[in-house]
Write an enzyme that holds these catalytic residues in place. Structure first.
Site, PDB file in Angstrom:
ATOM      1  N   HIS A 344      35.309  36.991  40.776  1.00 54.35           N
ATOM      2  CA  HIS A 344      34.232  36.018  40.636  1.00 54.35           C
ATOM      3  C   HIS A 344      32.850  36.662  40.590  1.00 54.35           C
ATOM      4  O   HIS A 344      31.906  36.049  40.088  1.00 54.35           O
ATOM      5  CB  HIS A 344      34.271  35.006  41.778  1.00 54.35           C
ATOM      6  CG  HIS A 344      35.336  33.975  41.629  1.00 54.35           C
ATOM      7  ND1 HIS A 344      36.646  34.202  41.973  1.00 54.35           N
ATOM      8  CD2 HIS A 344      35.297  32.697  41.155  1.00 54.35           C
ATOM      9  CE1 HIS A 344      37.364  33.115  41.729  1.00 54.35           C
ATOM     10  NE2 HIS A 344      36.580  32.195  41.216  1.00 54.35           N
ATOM     11  N   GLY A 345      32.709  37.847  41.112  1.00 57.58           N
ATOM     12  CA  GLY A 345      31.398  38.470  41.059  1.00 57.58           C
ATOM     13  C   GLY A 345      31.340  39.736  41.872  1.00 57.58           C
ATOM     14  O   GLY A 345      32.155  39.963  42.778  1.00 57.58           O
TER      15      GLY A 345
END
Length: 495
Positions: A344-345
């Site tokens: 996700h990041g």
């Protein structure tokens, strides 16, 4: 170019008209050009990267499919690069180019998304022992949507290797499979077995399919513009606060974010699926009433279904799944969810969020209870137990979104302390959402409750036309009210 922009409306109208005028053999060419224009609208440099990825994966997929190098490739490699490749068996060649394709795509993902994250983390670890270092840093542009098309590419290569799909010989069709613009920035992550056949054969557009597409676009905009964009300032007021916040502010701000991320992300998926329907292309469903889940396994079968199923099929099961005992199962769950969080990041709060989700999965699995037949025969008790399980897991989900939204590790610690140690502080310093959100949230909740009761996404057709017309009118009215909300970037377009 965002779905909720005037530019996209014009772009879609022009693309749709050209699409309807062209014979089907040219429709894919036009859609591919349109997809590259859509991507270049963000940054023209991004197009070169996706084309580069497409060439590598297409070439590797072709070799994996046949187990042989073609004539020109064989001459180039055997005479100039690595003559030993010509001596490999078909099985060895397939495995080699599977590894080459996966490593190349993961390198692209890792370099453009995680290089500076790991560099900064290494500096921080080294500094804890008293050493000061300046590691190499690059001003790397965060590539929008790179995670989505890289995951599609990996699944394509693996499925060819496992003989689940055949490698396509048409470069245009494959390029469109990776770059098709509606799901490009935030999914769904469709598999080649589902999407490629639709691109390789003539498509018949039906009136019913177009009506469904228009409704999904409308309802997705309603979620995004009226609700998600409306409550975004209220969420920011809590998570970007420079002063201390109260227990009630953290609870309300987190609850708002729970609604925001769902409306923002599922709204994008609705619009992507709806736009695709206008071109006669069906994408997989990405959300199925996730906040009605009673446990984490059910949640991940309902939330971001294309990603959770990808992680299951291409990470969790290859690690061993649940086939090697409980300890190995817990290990595989933790690895899968931590890597899913990191997907996700490039930030530690996503890693912590992944660890939390993995821990919740393991705990629920460990304490899993068998159904009591006597209780199962009592519908009222079943309802109460189901409601309690849903509410308990919803609270756990909300805390997970706190970890996801937090801006730093310090904020995670601070907010967690507030939740447990400052319960009596009921001061509320959260801006009131606009009327579009205050009206839209009950409408959405009511719609999803009916969807859960009927168990079908198209349940609205069971109601008479006047009732459906009234519902559409309410949605459009609230959507028009939401036009005054400040537009925000789709949350998942940065992943």
């Amino acid at each position: 170019m965002s779905f909720n922009s005037i530019e996209f409306v014009v772009f879609l109208a022009v693309t749709y008209l050209l699409y309807r005028c062209l014979p089907w053999r040219w429709q894919n060419v036009m859609l591919l050009i349109a997809s590259y224009i859509f991507y270049a609208w963000l940054d023209v440099r991004l197009v070169f990267l996706i084309i580069f990825s497409t060439v590598i994966v297409f070439y590797c997929g072709g070799i994996i499919g046949t187990g042989r190098l073609n004539g020109s490739s064989r001459n180039l490699i055997t005479k100039s690069l690595y003559p030993q490749l010509a001596k490999l068996t078909e099985a060895q060649t397939r495995l080699l180019f599977l590894r080459v394709g996966i490593c190349a795509t993961l390198f692209i993902l890792g370099f453009f998304k995680y290089f500076n994250f790991f560099s900064d983390s290494a500096e921080a670890v080294i500094s804890t022992i008293g050493l000061k270092v300046n590691l190499f840093h690059l001003n790397i542009v965060l590539i929008a949507g790179v995670s989505f098309y890289i995951f599609k590419a990996i699944s394509y290569l693996v499925d060819i290797y496992k003989n689940k799909v055949e490698a396509t010989n048409n470069f245009i069709n494959f390029a469109l499979f990776l770059a098709f613009f509606p799901p490009l920035l935030a999914g769904p992550i469709d598999r080649a077995s589902q999407l490629l056949p639709q691109l390789e054969n003539p498509r018949k557009l039906s009136f019913e399919q177009s009506v469904q597409g228009i409704f999904l676009i409308l309802f997705g905009l309603f979620k995004k513009v009226a609700i998600a964009d409306g409550i975004s300032p209220s969420v920011d007021a809590v998570y970007q606060a420079t002063n201390g916040v109260s227990w009630l502010s953290v609870v309300v701000g987190t609850l708002y974010y729970t609604i925001q991320i769902y409306c923002d992300f599922s709204g994008y998926s609705d619009m992507a699926i709806g736009v695709s329907k206008l071109f006669g292309i069906e994408l997989m469903v990405n959300f199925n009433l996730p906040y009605f889940s009673k446990d984490p396994s059910e949640f991940w079968n309902r939330w971001h279904i294309s990603l959770s199923s990808w992680l299951r099929d291409y990470l969790y099961i290859p690690l061993g799944g649940s086939r090697r005992g409980n300890l190995a199962t817990y290990r595989n769950l933790m690895i899968t969810m931590i890597l899913g969080g990191l997907w996700h990041g490039a930030a530690w709060n996503f890693v912590i969020w992944g660890f939390y989700q993995g821990a919740v999965l393991c705990i629920y699995r460990f304490f899993g209870t068998k159904k009591n037949q006597e209780t199962a025969n009592n519908k009222f008790l079943v309802f109460i137990q189901g409601l309690a399980a849903t509410l308990i897991f919803f609270v756990l989900t909300c805390y997970g979104w706190l970890l996801f939204r937090a801006t730093s590790l310090e904020q995670i610690i601070t907010f967690t302390k507030i939740l447990f140690l400052d319960v009596g502080n009921l001061a509320l310093n959260v801006p009131k959402p606009p009327l579009s959100a205050l009206m839209g949230i009950p409408v959405l909740i009511g719609y999803e409750i009916l969807g859960y009761i009927f168990g079908k996404p198209d349940f609205r057709y069971r109601f008479p036309i006047p009732a459906r017309a009234a519902f559409y009118a309410i949605v459009i009215f609230i959507l028009l009210m939401g036009q005054s909300n400040a537009p925000t970037q789709f949350i998942y377009s940065t992943f």
